[in-house]
Motif scaffolding. Sequence first.
Motif, PDB file in Angstrom:
ATOM      1  N   SER A 179       1.089  -1.175  -0.151  1.00 41.00           N
ATOM      2  CA  SER A 179       0.164  -0.519   0.240  1.00 41.00           C
ATOM      3  C   SER A 179       1.146   1.105   0.118  1.00 41.00           C
ATOM      4  O   SER A 179       2.124   1.343   0.821  1.00 41.00           O
ATOM      5  CB  SER A 179      -1.121   0.140   1.235  1.00 41.00           C
ATOM      6  OG  SER A 179       0.151   0.159   2.389  1.00 41.00           O
ATOM      7  N   SER A 235       0.900   3.987   1.421  1.00 38.85           N
ATOM      8  CA  SER A 235       0.256   4.299   3.083  1.00 38.85           C
ATOM      9  C   SER A 235       1.391   3.988   3.955  1.00 38.85           C
ATOM     10  O   SER A 235       2.137   4.151   5.174  1.00 38.85           O
ATOM     11  CB  SER A 235      -0.777   4.426   3.120  1.00 38.85           C
ATOM     12  OG  SER A 235      -1.418   3.259   3.778  1.00 38.85           O
ATOM     13  N   ASN A 236       1.812   2.258   3.940  1.00 40.57           N
ATOM     14  CA  ASN A 236       2.768   1.631   5.210  1.00 40.57           C
ATOM     15  C   ASN A 236       2.949   0.821   4.074  1.00 40.57           C
ATOM     16  O   ASN A 236       3.306  -0.282   4.681  1.00 40.57           O
ATOM     17  CB  ASN A 236       1.595   1.112   6.319  1.00 40.57           C
ATOM     18  CG  ASN A 236       2.339   0.280   7.096  1.00 40.57           C
ATOM     19  OD1 ASN A 236       3.542   0.604   7.645  1.00 40.57           O
ATOM     20  ND2 ASN A 236       1.545  -0.328   8.175  1.00 40.57           N
ATOM     21  N   ARG A 262       3.754   0.613  -6.587  1.00 49.42           N
ATOM     22  CA  ARG A 262       4.494   2.372  -6.636  1.00 49.42           C
ATOM     23  C   ARG A 262       5.080   2.407  -7.172  1.00 49.42           C
ATOM     24  O   ARG A 262       6.021   3.384  -8.281  1.00 49.42           O
ATOM     25  CB  ARG A 262       4.563   2.565  -4.716  1.00 49.42           C
ATOM     26  CG  ARG A 262       3.778   2.685  -4.012  1.00 49.42           C
ATOM     27  CD  ARG A 262       4.233   2.626  -2.708  1.00 49.42           C
ATOM     28  NE  ARG A 262       5.498   2.144  -1.893  1.00 49.42           N
ATOM     29  CZ  ARG A 262       6.382   1.119  -1.755  1.00 49.42           C
ATOM     30  NH1 ARG A 262       6.742   2.742  -1.218  1.00 49.42           N
ATOM     31  NH2 ARG A 262       7.772   1.082  -1.683  1.00 49.42           N
TER      32      ARG A 262
END
Length: 191
Positions: free
Chosen positions: A115, A117-118, A144
Amino acid sequence: MDYAKMRAIAEELGAYAEQLEGAWSVEIGPSGPILAMMCPSKRHEGTVSRIRNQLNRQLPTTHPGYSCENGPEIEHPAMGRMRRPDALVIPDAALDEEGIAIDATQVLAVIEIVSPSNPANDYIEKLAEYPAMGIAHYLIVDPRTGTIEAHSDPCKGRYARKDAYIFGDTVPFGPWLIDTADFRRYGKAGN
């Protein structure tokens, strides 16, 4: 805190989460029970679906009676850990057992889609926990960067082998092959 207490807290958090709006996940990590809102993107879920479909076509040949699923939690009480991978390869019979979590010793492989975010959760915490649980294969897909890591051969609490790939490659993952030509990166139009 012992695992039974952490598990009880996790169950209370899970019951609480059912009353909240949105999708929530409860895991037991290094610092204990964690309640986190799940906001998987369409591309995240599309990647999970592509991997599950490919593995489920191959599993009847390589491991009859197993399937690739998403949703079940896995736990390893001796380690004090409970995780919810994006997808995992387990015996079909495990889905008919009582309880919420699958015993980690039954899991052949786990797949995590990083993810935005983390990312440390997948690259650091779970990369240390899954081999310690005895899970033979761990696939990290990172939309990503458009990269993939296939980890295998758990030995002394870590994976002894890591093979790196990019989106577009056909990735050997244990006895299976994952075609990544249709994987999409986050935030990239047409990719």
